[in-house]
Write an enzyme that holds these catalytic residues in place. Structure first.
Site, PDB file in Angstrom:
ATOM      1  N   ALA A   1       5.503  -0.085 -11.327  1.00 25.91           N
ATOM      2  CA  ALA A   1       4.319  -0.889 -11.000  1.00 25.91           C
ATOM      3  C   ALA A   1       3.560  -1.251 -12.270  1.00 25.91           C
ATOM      4  O   ALA A   1       3.337  -0.394 -13.132  1.00 25.91           O
ATOM      5  CB  ALA A   1       3.411  -0.125 -10.048  1.00 25.91           C
TER       6      ALA A   1
ATOM      7  N   THR B   1      18.433   4.274 -12.957  1.00 27.63           N
ATOM      8  CA  THR B   1      19.622   4.627 -12.181  1.00 27.63           C
ATOM      9  C   THR B   1      19.297   4.578 -10.697  1.00 27.63           C
ATOM     10  O   THR B   1      18.198   4.924 -10.280  1.00 27.63           O
ATOM     11  CB  THR B   1      20.154   6.027 -12.543  1.00 27.63           C
ATOM     12  OG1 THR B   1      19.112   6.990 -12.364  1.00 27.63           O
ATOM     13  CG2 THR B   1      20.646   6.071 -13.973  1.00 27.63           C
TER      14      THR B   1
ATOM     15  N   HIS C   1       0.593  -3.386 -11.839  1.00 26.63           N
ATOM     16  CA  HIS C   1      -0.749  -3.820 -11.478  1.00 26.63           C
ATOM     17  C   HIS C   1      -1.485  -2.907 -10.508  1.00 26.63           C
ATOM     18  O   HIS C   1      -2.667  -3.133 -10.250  1.00 26.63           O
ATOM     19  CB  HIS C   1      -0.688  -5.241 -10.905  1.00 26.63           C
ATOM     20  CG  HIS C   1      -0.165  -6.252 -11.884  1.00 26.63           C
ATOM     21  ND1 HIS C   1      -0.952  -6.784 -12.884  1.00 26.63           N
ATOM     22  CD2 HIS C   1       1.071  -6.806 -12.036  1.00 26.63           C
ATOM     23  CE1 HIS C   1      -0.231  -7.634 -13.604  1.00 26.63           C
ATOM     24  NE2 HIS C   1       1.000  -7.657 -13.109  1.00 26.63           N
ATOM     25  N   VAL C   2      -0.816  -1.896  -9.945  1.00 31.89           N
ATOM     26  CA  VAL C   2      -1.550  -0.957  -9.087  1.00 31.89           C
ATOM     27  C   VAL C   2      -2.613  -0.252  -9.918  1.00 31.89           C
ATOM     28  O   VAL C   2      -3.768  -0.118  -9.510  1.00 31.89           O
ATOM     29  CB  VAL C   2      -0.590   0.054  -8.436  1.00 31.89           C
ATOM     30  CG1 VAL C   2      -1.376   1.107  -7.648  1.00 31.89           C
ATOM     31  CG2 VAL C   2       0.389  -0.666  -7.507  1.00 31.89           C
TER      32      VAL C   2
ATOM     33  N   HIS D   1       9.886 -10.054  -1.511  1.00 36.22           N
ATOM     34  CA  HIS D   1       8.656 -10.806  -1.269  1.00 36.22           C
ATOM     35  C   HIS D   1       8.948 -12.238  -0.828  1.00 36.22           C
ATOM     36  O   HIS D   1       8.207 -12.798  -0.012  1.00 36.22           O
ATOM     37  CB  HIS D   1       7.786 -10.795  -2.524  1.00 36.22           C
ATOM     38  CG  HIS D   1       7.059  -9.505  -2.731  1.00 36.22           C
ATOM     39  ND1 HIS D   1       5.685  -9.410  -2.738  1.00 36.22           N
ATOM     40  CD2 HIS D   1       7.514  -8.241  -2.924  1.00 36.22           C
ATOM     41  CE1 HIS D   1       5.324  -8.147  -2.929  1.00 36.22           C
ATOM     42  NE2 HIS D   1       6.427  -7.424  -3.054  1.00 36.22           N
TER      43      HIS D   1
ATOM     44  N   GLU E   1      13.129  -3.774 -16.770  1.00 35.47           N
ATOM     45  CA  GLU E   1      11.963  -4.356 -16.107  1.00 35.47           C
ATOM     46  C   GLU E   1      12.300  -5.625 -15.329  1.00 35.47           C
ATOM     47  O   GLU E   1      11.853  -5.803 -14.191  1.00 35.47           O
ATOM     48  CB  GLU E   1      10.879  -4.659 -17.143  1.00 35.47           C
ATOM     49  CG  GLU E   1       9.624  -5.259 -16.523  1.00 35.47           C
ATOM     50  CD  GLU E   1       8.610  -5.726 -17.553  1.00 35.47           C
ATOM     51  OE1 GLU E   1       7.404  -5.629 -17.275  1.00 35.47           O
ATOM     52  OE2 GLU E   1       9.037  -6.199 -18.628  1.00 35.47           O
TER      53      GLU E   1
ATOM     54  N   TRP F   1      15.517   2.468   4.655  1.00 36.15           N
ATOM     55  CA  TRP F   1      16.667   2.055   3.846  1.00 36.15           C
ATOM     56  C   TRP F   1      16.253   1.051   2.772  1.00 36.15           C
ATOM     57  O   TRP F   1      16.713   1.141   1.627  1.00 36.15           O
ATOM     58  CB  TRP F   1      17.745   1.430   4.723  1.00 36.15           C
ATOM     59  CG  TRP F   1      18.273   2.312   5.813  1.00 36.15           C
ATOM     60  CD1 TRP F   1      18.064   3.664   5.976  1.00 36.15           C
ATOM     61  CD2 TRP F   1      19.085   1.903   6.919  1.00 36.15           C
ATOM     62  NE1 TRP F   1      18.695   4.117   7.103  1.00 36.15           N
ATOM     63  CE2 TRP F   1      19.335   3.057   7.714  1.00 36.15           C
ATOM     64  CE3 TRP F   1      19.627   0.684   7.319  1.00 36.15           C
ATOM     65  CZ2 TRP F   1      20.110   3.012   8.873  1.00 36.15           C
ATOM     66  CZ3 TRP F   1      20.394   0.638   8.476  1.00 36.15           C
ATOM     67  CH2 TRP F   1      20.638   1.790   9.233  1.00 36.15           C
TER      68      TRP F   1
ATOM     69  N   THR G   1      13.904   3.271  -6.040  1.00 35.43           N
ATOM     70  CA  THR G   1      14.544   4.143  -7.016  1.00 35.43           C
ATOM     71  C   THR G   1      14.755   3.428  -8.348  1.00 35.43           C
ATOM     72  O   THR G   1      15.009   4.066  -9.364  1.00 35.43           O
ATOM     73  CB  THR G   1      15.890   4.673  -6.491  1.00 35.43           C
ATOM     74  OG1 THR G   1      16.386   5.661  -7.386  1.00 35.43           O
ATOM     75  CG2 THR G   1      16.926   3.577  -6.355  1.00 35.43           C
TER      76      THR G   1
END
Length: 370
Positions: A211, A229, A213-214, A78, A67, A201, A207
């Site tokens: 999420a 992985t 909070h969605v 961000h 995580e 890209w 991968t």
């Protein structure tokens, strides 16, 4: 600059260069042995090895791809993408790029809507910056590169030392949202200097992502079936027909996914099917050399937003070498070619022939908290 902050510490380190080399050979192959025993191409990079050890042990749970790695990689994007030459050219402050503003102004910038939930990794990283003489701007990119190296199959990312910290908060609205349409996403990313293919890209980052909070009812929901992985499953699985939501329906920025326990962002769904990006998206399926090469290129570009590479020190050799991954992309159990929604029919990027995993229909477990 961070280099200036580190210089006193660096000068205290013992350093040796191999003897018996010709002057020309030494210029081309000079290596410095740090007081901690590691070698690097530049003495200034020696100060990073204790920080690396601290990050791996105390942030990434013993060099795991979990995580905190996912969140640290999200933070690199961000923090850096809040950068708008268009605003700068219009006489406004357009943001400083990869300048640590997310941490320097942690009482404000993490509260922007696009940064929902990023305050958790910001607060987790602050103590590391406090106990090591490194700028927040450098630490964010350093931690992200280290984190990616913990994920099998990942490329070894570049890291450059010497970014000064932010002095201003970037404007709100510069980070793309999962509910934005493709035109808006490509326009925003284009302003920051990224082409359409480079946007694809960059999304290789999903991968190794999840999420919280969605859909807050199911924190830790990954975007593909192999979130620990670095592989091409994300690009494959995003092309599969969606059938259900992993949690509750009606969440902004989410569409149906093909697997129980897997989340699909609306923006990923649209980019995989838009005529401007679909062929590049499809070309990534089962093409690990391309994914690794392109992700390395675009992450280097992201990490240098707002900076001149010539002003920084290349410390890329401090980043650990990731484990290799040999498994080819496969359809998750219960899925096949019949479930693929193909938009790109270009002869140059045919959809590859893939096997399906055996066993019962795949259900993806959540990423456990750190």
């Amino acid at each position: 600059m961070a280099f200036a902050k580190l210089s006193a510490f660096v000068l205290a380190l013992g350093a040796t260069v191999a003897l018996g080399e010709s002057p020309t050979h030494r210029c081309l192959n000079k290596r410095v042995t740090c007081a901690t025993g590691q070698t690097t191409a530049n003495e200034a990079c020696c100060a990073l090895f204790p920080i690396l050890d601290d990050i791996q042990t105390n942030l990434f749970d013993g060099a795991q791809c979990g995580e905190e790695v996912h969140e640290s990689l999200r933070l690199t994007f961000h923090d850096a993408i809040a950068f708008s030459p268009a605003l700068t050219n219009a006489g406004q402050f357009g943001g400083g790029g990869a300048d640590g503003s997310m941490i320097i102004f942690s009482d404000t910038e993490p509260n922007f809507h696009a940064n929902l939930g990023i305050d958790e990794i910001v607060e987790a990283q602050k103590p590391f910056i406090a106990r090591h003489n490194i700028s927040a701007a450098d630490f964010i990119q350093f931690a992200g590169a280290i984190g990616v190296s913990n994920c099998a199959g990942a490329p070894r990312l570049n890291f450059f030392l010497g970014r000064p910290d932010a002095t201003q908060i970037p404007p709100d609205g510069l980070v793309p949202e999962p509910f934005d349409d493709v035109t808006k996403i490509l326009s925003r990313m284009g302003d920051a200097g990224f082409s359409t293919v480079e946007v694809v890209w960059l999304l290789a980052s999903h991968t190794i992502a999840a999420a919280d909070h969605v859909d807050p009812s199911i924190p830790g929901t990954p975007f593909d079936s192999t979130p620990s992985t670095f592989d091409s499953q994300f690009f494959l699985e995003t092309m599969l027909q969606g059938t259900a939501f992993p949690g509750t329906p009606g969440n902004q920025g989410e569409v149906e996914s093909p697997l129980a326990g897997e989340m699909r962002l609306q923006s990923d769904f649209l980019l995989a099917r838009d005529s401007r990006s679909a062929c590049e998206w499809q070309s990534m399926v089962n093409n690990m050399p391309k994914i690794q090469n392109r992700f390395t290129q675009v992450m280097k570009k992201l990490s240098l937003l707002g900076h001149n590479q010539a002003d920084l020190i290349d410390c890329s050799d401090v980043i650990p070498v990731p484990k290799t991954l040999t498994k080819a992309a496969t359809f998750p159990a219960g899925k096949s070619q019949a479930d693929v929604e193909i938009v790109c029919n270009a002869a140059a990027t045919p959809f590859p022939a893939l096997a399906s995993d055996p066993g019962p229909v795949t259900a993806v477990p959540p990423v456990p908290p750190s």
